[in-house]
Scaffold this motif. Sequence first.
Motif, PDB file in Angstrom:
ATOM      1  N   ASP A 173       0.835  -1.198   0.000  1.00  0.00           N
ATOM      2  CA  ASP A 173       0.000   0.000   0.000  1.00  0.00           C
ATOM      3  C   ASP A 173       0.870   1.248   0.000  1.00  0.00           C
ATOM      4  O   ASP A 173       1.963   1.270   0.580  1.00  0.00           O
ATOM      5  CB  ASP A 173      -0.907   0.015   1.228  1.00  0.00           C
ATOM      6  CG  ASP A 173      -1.933  -1.105   1.204  1.00  0.00           C
ATOM      7  OD1 ASP A 173      -2.137  -1.689   0.125  1.00  0.00           O
ATOM      8  OD2 ASP A 173      -2.515  -1.398   2.271  1.00  0.00           O
TER       9      ASP A 173
ATOM     10  N   GLN B 141     -10.109  -4.826  -5.589  1.00  0.00           N
ATOM     11  CA  GLN B 141      -9.242  -3.971  -4.775  1.00  0.00           C
ATOM     12  C   GLN B 141     -10.111  -3.110  -3.856  1.00  0.00           C
ATOM     13  O   GLN B 141     -10.188  -1.896  -4.010  1.00  0.00           O
ATOM     14  CB  GLN B 141      -8.362  -3.089  -5.666  1.00  0.00           C
ATOM     15  CG  GLN B 141      -7.428  -3.869  -6.577  1.00  0.00           C
ATOM     16  CD  GLN B 141      -6.586  -2.970  -7.446  1.00  0.00           C
ATOM     17  OE1 GLN B 141      -5.560  -2.445  -7.006  1.00  0.00           O
ATOM     18  NE2 GLN B 141      -7.007  -2.763  -8.685  1.00  0.00           N
TER      19      GLN B 141
ATOM     20  N   PHE C 151      -9.840  -1.899  -0.980  1.00  0.00           N
ATOM     21  CA  PHE C 151      -9.211  -0.828  -0.208  1.00  0.00           C
ATOM     22  C   PHE C 151      -9.277   0.507  -0.936  1.00  0.00           C
ATOM     23  O   PHE C 151      -9.218   1.574  -0.311  1.00  0.00           O
ATOM     24  CB  PHE C 151      -7.758  -1.190   0.106  1.00  0.00           C
ATOM     25  CG  PHE C 151      -6.839  -1.181  -1.088  1.00  0.00           C
ATOM     26  CD1 PHE C 151      -6.115  -0.042  -1.407  1.00  0.00           C
ATOM     27  CD2 PHE C 151      -6.698  -2.305  -1.888  1.00  0.00           C
ATOM     28  CE1 PHE C 151      -5.267  -0.022  -2.512  1.00  0.00           C
ATOM     29  CE2 PHE C 151      -5.853  -2.293  -2.987  1.00  0.00           C
ATOM     30  CZ  PHE C 151      -5.153  -1.156  -3.308  1.00  0.00           C
TER      31      PHE C 151
ATOM     32  N   GLU D 153     -11.803   3.093   0.187  1.00  0.00           N
ATOM     33  CA  GLU D 153     -11.580   3.764   1.464  1.00  0.00           C
ATOM     34  C   GLU D 153     -10.625   4.949   1.361  1.00  0.00           C
ATOM     35  O   GLU D 153     -10.402   5.662   2.338  1.00  0.00           O
ATOM     36  CB  GLU D 153     -11.023   2.765   2.490  1.00  0.00           C
ATOM     37  CG  GLU D 153     -11.952   1.580   2.768  1.00  0.00           C
ATOM     38  CD  GLU D 153     -13.303   2.044   3.307  1.00  0.00           C
ATOM     39  OE1 GLU D 153     -13.311   2.939   4.186  1.00  0.00           O
ATOM     40  OE2 GLU D 153     -14.334   1.533   2.846  1.00  0.00           O
TER      41      GLU D 153
END
Length: 346
Positions: A76, A165, A167, A170
């Motif tokens: 990340d 994906q 994430f 967010e």
Amino acid sequence: MQKLKFAVIGTGFWANYQIPAWLMLDGVELVALYNRTRSKAEEFARQFAVPHVYDNINELLDRHADELDFVDIITDVDTHALFTDKAAARGLDVICQKPMAPNLETARAMVETCQRAGVRFYIHENFRWQTPLRALKARLDSGIIGRPFKARVSFCSAFPVFDNQPFLAELDQFILTDIGSHTLDVCRFLFGEATSLYSQTTRVNPAIKGEDVAHVLIQMRSGLTCYAEMSYASILEQEAFPQTLVAVEGETGSIVLTHGFELRITTRDAAGKTETRSENAVPMAYPWADPAYAVVHSSIVDCNRNLLADLQGRGQAETTGVDNLETVRLVHAAYDSAARNEVIHL
């Protein structure tokens, strides 16, 4: 030539394609994997016959720094700087996924850290290595349409990117950091550096935090005006994902990169007659690539090949940290422009 040994830091979604892309190339040997969830790294180790697995990055680097030549960071964005610092401190060259960092200040610091440590620093910016975009660039450089003065670079889709994906939903800042990092780098690759830009963003999908649509009007140093548009909210007659579509107008013709990796080149002859001809620029197919991402996944191999040539002293990498810092500047200038509703001079 002796193989360069490397470690992969992070075994999430993109490692599924980054690792097999490396293994397509002679001259590298993957010796260790790190992931904070050890079981995920162990799965990759079994799949790709990697001998060493760690869930502690310091342990990996302490045990293998003497034999490693470089690391490939596939984590990340918020962890990129941390892992870059740790690798550089041990004298290892660093390859890092895009976006380089969550903000411009951190990106600058990463570049400076590697410079002080005397290690090479690269960003794995693969979009510019897509077969149709390389073909388009070659045609532009040939002068077939004369001096380009106007362009449109488009990545607009309804592809459910948040499914694989999650994430991304967010992120407070989404499409400009995710696709914008690619799209604005493509603009630089095709047309050179920018002098100013104006940007607008919006959020269409109510289930995400960040923006999913962005428009950036860029004035290039060459005098060309480039309109970059990106969207994950576009329900279109013909889905383009994951292809980047481009239209360029020049003094003596135009080139359009359209669906299906087709280049349509229009020129006018001495008698004033207009002619359009078609060329295909189909990417290489690999058995490990996801068909939905085929043009992107094949470009990973070509990007890795370019970085490896630089690491081996056989060529010059395009997407160094220093070069990619200019793309990061554009991304965050676009956010600044949208927030202030102003033209940003670079």
